[in-house]
Design an enzyme around this catalytic site. Structure first.
Site, PDB file in Angstrom:
ATOM      1  N   SER A 127       0.796  -1.220   0.000  1.00  0.00           N
ATOM      2  CA  SER A 127       0.000   0.000   0.000  1.00  0.00           C
ATOM      3  C   SER A 127       0.838   1.284   0.000  1.00  0.00           C
ATOM      4  O   SER A 127       1.610   1.511  -0.916  1.00  0.00           O
ATOM      5  CB  SER A 127      -0.955  -0.064   1.192  1.00  0.00           C
ATOM      6  OG  SER A 127      -1.810   1.014   1.221  1.00  0.00           O
ATOM      7  N   ASP A 137      -1.547   1.363  -3.713  1.00  0.00           N
ATOM      8  CA  ASP A 137      -2.286   0.252  -4.319  1.00  0.00           C
ATOM      9  C   ASP A 137      -3.704   0.673  -4.707  1.00  0.00           C
ATOM     10  O   ASP A 137      -4.553  -0.179  -4.997  1.00  0.00           O
ATOM     11  CB  ASP A 137      -2.304  -0.983  -3.403  1.00  0.00           C
ATOM     12  CG  ASP A 137      -2.964  -0.723  -2.075  1.00  0.00           C
ATOM     13  OD1 ASP A 137      -3.085   0.454  -1.679  1.00  0.00           O
ATOM     14  OD2 ASP A 137      -3.373  -1.704  -1.411  1.00  0.00           O
ATOM     15  N   ALA A 141     -10.443   8.457   7.978  1.00  0.00           N
ATOM     16  CA  ALA A 141     -10.088   9.841   7.646  1.00  0.00           C
ATOM     17  C   ALA A 141      -9.035   9.870   6.537  1.00  0.00           C
ATOM     18  O   ALA A 141      -8.985  10.803   5.731  1.00  0.00           O
ATOM     19  CB  ALA A 141      -9.593  10.547   8.891  1.00  0.00           C
TER      20      ALA A 141
HETATM   21  P1  NG1 Z   1      -2.227   1.808  11.783  1.00  0.00           P
HETATM   22  O1  NG1 Z   1      -0.781   1.674  11.435  1.00  0.00           O
HETATM   23  O2  NG1 Z   1      -2.784   0.713  12.674  1.00  0.00           O
HETATM   24  O3  NG1 Z   1      -2.530   3.185  12.315  1.00  0.00           O
HETATM   25  C1  NG1 Z   1      -2.828   2.389   9.238  1.00  0.00           C
HETATM   26  C2  NG1 Z   1      -3.923   3.408   9.072  1.00  0.00           C
HETATM   27  C3  NG1 Z   1      -5.252   2.678   9.069  1.00  0.00           C
HETATM   28  C4  NG1 Z   1      -5.312   1.599   8.003  1.00  0.00           C
HETATM   29  C5  NG1 Z   1      -4.082   0.693   8.109  1.00  0.00           C
HETATM   30  C6  NG1 Z   1      -3.965  -0.295   6.990  1.00  0.00           C
HETATM   31  C7  NG1 Z   1      -4.058   5.668  10.010  1.00  0.00           C
HETATM   32  C8  NG1 Z   1      -4.012   6.514  11.216  1.00  0.00           C
HETATM   33  N1  NG1 Z   1      -3.911   4.355  10.200  1.00  0.00           N
HETATM   34  O4  NG1 Z   1      -3.075   1.669  10.422  1.00  0.00           O
HETATM   35  O5  NG1 Z   1      -6.279   3.610   8.901  1.00  0.00           O
HETATM   36  O6  NG1 Z   1      -5.457   2.158   6.733  1.00  0.00           O
HETATM   37  O7  NG1 Z   1      -2.870   1.477   8.143  1.00  0.00           O
HETATM   38  O8  NG1 Z   1      -3.455   0.222   5.818  1.00  0.00           O
HETATM   39  O9  NG1 Z   1      -4.223   6.193   8.904  1.00  0.00           O
HETATM   40 ZN    ZN Z   2      -3.692   1.141   0.207  1.00  0.00          ZN
END
Ligand code: NG1
Ligand code: ZN
Length: 531
Positions: free
Chosen positions: A65, A279, A372
């Site tokens: 991603s 991605d 968000a």
């Molecule tokens: P984590 O690393 O748990 O905060 C991040 C994004 C999630 C989600 C995941 C998977 C933020 C604050 N956190 O998770 O919303 O998209 O990656 O890709 O954006």
């Molecule tokens: Zn992604």
């Protein structure tokens, strides 16, 4: 058994580095691509078992991603295009971490626990994003599948949501669409062309959209899709080169977290722009005004725009369906207040990670969910879809209701209900703006975001922080929540929380307050707490 013999042989070509332990987290496995070969082989094995168990096609997507180009990762996709269940996430972690000599034992344990009939056929769809490591890592997945006798369809370079779509199409026997990249373009573009007929007076300026492709798969696929849109949307792509570094100073995550425009994009004043992530399952919009100020329209603004549009259509169609918006703790307080107080839409808050939002959204007739950061989609219950389809066909429906319900029907076709999808979300947003005759500035003015920021803090062990109430309150370490409470009390409409990341070895700190200054003071105090 012969099939285990082959697993045993082939696993030697994908050895696990001794002692390495990784966890299937919020977004599957994700780390430096150098450490992933054995994980990919083993996920090929696990996907084959999952396919035999569910008697369905399972997807394996090789992507990391928005992470840096050097990383990679893998995610399994369940039959309806959703994420695998928690129990199978557990198996994934066990299988990934078992040392080489106990791999077969671990595999047999899962087969026994799940009572899997190994004579069942298995079918696995595989896809990858544009990372240089993707080719060899996806070959390792294919190796895993074939060593257990499973059949594979390698889609090669696809966006994550395209692979989710393919899996769903296959398992619903074509009811969701045709399981090809072309089928995907056809389904979405037909719905988009149908919908934008209802906005015949769009100017060329309103049809123009600057797209930052994050130097990733989204750019590639957007280029492929463009001819299908028959100039009803004029996409100006930037960061679309495979020679540019993926996600580097560009892409949806960069724009959201830094709250600034990506590099490499030539933005005119007031021009409508958007960024995909690496991605293409996330999207954020933005523009700069005549004073050079940058304005972000993130997942919260997207959820507001789409839910307002759908609510209006439901009213016009005279349909009594319950619509709700699902958010996480990162949703700006202004968006939640606007949705609840002005739009009178139910809002529900879940833990971070789309699988939590997806499940919560399934509880409503229409569940609009967005993180968000711009990851999200809309789910329509089977009953809601049936009511909409019946009303379209009903000869007694008057013209106003018919127009509204037809718009609802085409909107359903434009939405990728399996998972957040930057391309589909972009087309939905462009449709809503066109039909409602809104500019990106009108959309931005619906409500004003509270100043907000998130920071990453590195600590020796992020697991010391445990949270509750959809991650909005810290339970441990003792005293942390009291410190946050006393900080938040000082400022109007302030909100703040701390949680361990599920994808990186960091703690994320979030703060929002009535003014930029108050928000920054809160963050500085935080940094002192952690140091
Ligand atoms: P984590 O690393 O748990 O905060 C991040 C994004 C999630 C989600 C995941 C998977 C933020 C604050 N956190 O998770 O919303 O998209 O990656 O890709 O954006
Ligand atoms: Zn992604």
């Amino acid at each position: 058994m012969a099939q285990f013999e082959e697993v045993s042989q082939k696993s030697k070509l994908h050895p696990k580095p001794e002692g390495l332990a990784l966890q299937y987290g919020t977004a599957g496995f994700r780390t430096d691509a150098k450490h992933l070969d054995h994980i990919m082989f083993r996920m090929g094995l696990l996907a084959t078992l999952r396919s035999k168990k569910t008697k369905s096609t399972i997807g394996v997507m090789v992507t990391a991603s928005h992470n840096p180009e050097e990383d990679n990762g893998v995610k399994l996709i369940d039959p309806m295009g959703e994420m695998v269940t928690a129990v199978w996430e557990g198996y994934a972690t066990q299988l990934a971490n078992t040392e080489q000599d106990s791999l077969l034992k671990e595999l047999k344990d899962i087969i026994e626990k799940e009572d899997i009939d190994m004579s069942e056929p298995a079918s696995i769809y595989v896809g990858k994003d544009t990372r240089p490591s993707g080719a060899s890592l996806s070959r390792a997945v294919l190796d895993g599948v074939s060593s257990l006798g499973g059949k594979t369809h390698d889609y090669g370079l696809v966006t994550t949501p395209q692979l989710h779509y393919m899996v769903c199409c296959c398992n619903t026997h074509g009811c969701y669409g045709s399981p090809t990249v072309e089928g995907y373009y056809q389904k979405l573009s037909q719905a988009f062309l149908q919908l934008t007929q209802n906005a015949s007076n769009r100017t060329d300026d309103q049809k123009r959209l600057l797209v930052d492709g994050a130097n990733g798969i989204g750019a590639l696929k957007m280029r492929e899709m463009e001819p299908f849109l028959r100039s009803k949307l004029q996409v100006v792509l930037s960061n679309d080169s495979s020679s540019g570094k993926l996600n580097h100073m560009c892409g949806a995550d960069y724009v959201k977290v830094q709250q600034k425009a990506p590099q490499g994009m030539n933005m005119g004043v007031g021009e409508c722009c958007c960024s995909f992530d690496g991605d293409a399952d996330r999207i954020v919009y933005y523009y700069t005004d005549s004073k050079g100020c940058f304005h972000l329209l993130d997942g919260d603004k997207i959820a507001t725009l789409i839910s307002t549009y759908l609510k209006e259509l439901l009213t016009q169609a005279g349909l009594n369906l319950q619509i709700a918006v699902v958010q996480t703790a990162y949703a700006n307080g202004s968006s939640t207040r606007y949705l609840e107080d002005v739009m009178k839409v139910a809002v529900c808050c879940t833990k971070t990670g789309v699988k939590h939002l997806h499940h919560a959204a399934q509880e409503y007739d229409i569940g609009v969910y967005f993180e968000a950061n711009g990851h999200g989609t809309v789910l329509f219950s089977k009953a809601a879809q049936k009511q909409i389809q019946e009303l379209v066909k009903d000869p007694n429906t008057n013209d106003e209701r018919k127009r509204a319900v037809k718009l609802l029907e085409s909107t359903i076709n434009l939405i990728n209900q399996t998972v957040g999808d930057a391309i589909s979300d972009m087309l939905v947003i462009e449709t809503v703006l066109a039909i409602r005759g809104m500019s990106v500035q009108d959309w931005h003015a619906i409500y004003t975001d509270l100043p907000n920021r998130q920071l990453k803090v590195t600590v020796s062990d992020r697991r010391v922080i445990d949270t509750t109430d959809a991650e909005r309150r810290a339970v441990t370490p003792e005293g942390l929540q009291d410190a946050i409470d006393s900080l938040v009390k000082k400022y109007k409409t302030a909100r703040s929380f701390v949680r361990p990341s599920g994808t990186e070895d960091v703690v994320r700190v979030y703060a929002e307050a009535d003014t930029q200054v108050h928000m920054i003071i809160m963050l500085i105090i935080y940094l002192n707490i952690f140091n």
